[in-house]
Design an enzyme around this catalytic site. Structure first.
Site, PDB file in Angstrom:
ATOM      1  CE1 TYR A   1      -3.640  -2.010   5.309  1.00 34.12           C
ATOM      2  CE2 TYR A   1      -3.252   0.263   4.637  1.00 34.12           C
ATOM      3  CZ  TYR A   1      -3.488  -1.060   4.311  1.00 34.12           C
ATOM      4  OH  TYR A   1      -3.551  -1.434   2.995  1.00 34.12           O
TER       5      TYR A   1
ATOM      6  CB  SER B   1      -0.889  -0.003   1.250  1.00 35.59           C
ATOM      7  OG  SER B   1      -1.514   1.248   1.441  1.00 35.59           O
TER       8      SER B   1
ATOM      9  CE  LYS C   1      -1.471  -4.428   3.303  1.00 39.73           C
ATOM     10  NZ  LYS C   1      -1.625  -5.771   2.689  1.00 39.73           N
TER      11      LYS C   1
END
Length: 328
Positions: free
Chosen positions: A142, A117, A146
């Site tokens: 988050y 991402s 990643k």
């Protein structure tokens, strides 16, 4: 060869599974159906219900389906939720990837595509375009998971002779067909749809950023283009091979401001309410637009669909799942 697609019944995953199968690739999907929808997959794509945290299940699927490559999309992906539940995000996103890579290495699978991402960049320094060498400084758990996932994929690849591609998605939108549309209300386009459906004005967070109209500028990528990027990565691994690992941005390379996007949504929906402007959110980068040149060079892939097509296809999907919006 056969590709295992984890998270293949999700919004992005189902697009990837359909595009790869439609191009003649053999695919099998693993999905725990926590957010996936089995009906998104055609009957001829096998669906195994289970988690990437289940090592025994993974080893059985890899063996029974004679898997030779993996596309790993299964992960939790909501920034706000990750702030509230960081332990869950690290357990599922990093722990699930660890368990999967252990099974992959044991099975002798040598091709691995990882769903990453643009969140790995965090709040990138002011520049027209974000390149793959732009420093990574995620601002949410988050994004951290990643980036940790990328590190883990590359390290496992070097240690076990696995060729890897990490795809850093920018802002995904749209649908290849209405039934495949994003049914969540977490991204900006469905969030605006949701407010319009309830008779409320859209919200804009911050109008004093150092951008032409004061609102954040983002790079939006059609989910069908994103699915084709996965096919290109898989075929590069299968046919040409790569020397070690590859990490590329997946975007259009064109910025659209939030205000421009809201205006376009008003045109498509016929409901052009004046947006409510509130304070900027902490951590929102004023501008995040991809330099996708490396993907074009290494994968032969470029985005083909524009933002209007994203909004129109997303609206068709919204109307299918929210028929009350048509009556509004």
């Amino acid at each position: 060869m056969t590709w295992l697609i984890t998270g293949g019944a999700g919004y992005i995953g189902a697009h990837v599974a359909r595009v790869m199968a439609g191009a003649g690739e053999n695919v099998v999907v693993l999905d725990d159906i926590s957010s996936g929808v089995p009906q998104r997959l055609p009957d001829d794509i096998p669906l195994v219900r289970g988690s990437s945290l289940d090592g025994e299940l993974l080893r059985r699927v890899l063996a029974e389906h004679e898997v030779t490559g993996v596309v790993h999309l299964a992960a939790r992906k909501q920034v706000g939720e990750s702030v509230a539940e960081p332990l869950r995000y690290y357990r599922e996103n990093v722990g699930g990837l660890t368990t999967l890579l252990e099974a992959v290495a044991e099975a002798g699978v040598r091709r691995f595509v990882f769903s990453s991402s643009a969140a790995v960049y965090g709040n990138p320094p002011e520049a027209d375009l974000v390149t793959e060498v732009t420093p990574c400084a995620p601002v949410s758990p988050y994004g951290e998971t990643k980036l940790a996932g990328e590190w883990l994929v590359r390290a496992a690849g070097r240690a076990h002779g696995i060729s890897t591609v990490c795809l850093r998605y920018f802002n995904v939108a749209g649908a290849a067909s209405p039934e495949l549309a994003d049914t969540g209300v977490f991204n900006v386009i469905p969030m605006v749809f949701d407010r319009l459906t309830r008779g409320e004005a859209p919200r804009i967070f911050g109008a004093d950023h150092p951008t032409p109209d004061g609102t954040c500028v983002r790079d939006y990528i059609h989910v069908a283009d994103l699915a084709e990027a996965h096919l290109a990565a898989a075929r590069r691994l299968a046919e040409d091979g790569i020397d070690g690992d590859l990490t590329v941005n997946i975007g259009r390379g064109e910025g659209v401001s939030v205000r421009e996007l809201v205006t376009l949504i008003g045109e498509v929906t016929g409901d052009a309410r004046t947006p409510l402007v509130g304070p900027a959110r902490a951590g929102d980068a004023p501008r995040a637009v991809a330099d996708a040149g490396l993907a074009a060079k290494e994968l032969g892939w470029t985005a083909r669909r524009g933002v209007r097509e994203m909004v129109e296809s997303a609206w068709d999907g919204w109307l299918l799942h929210h028929p009350e919006a048509a009556r509004g």
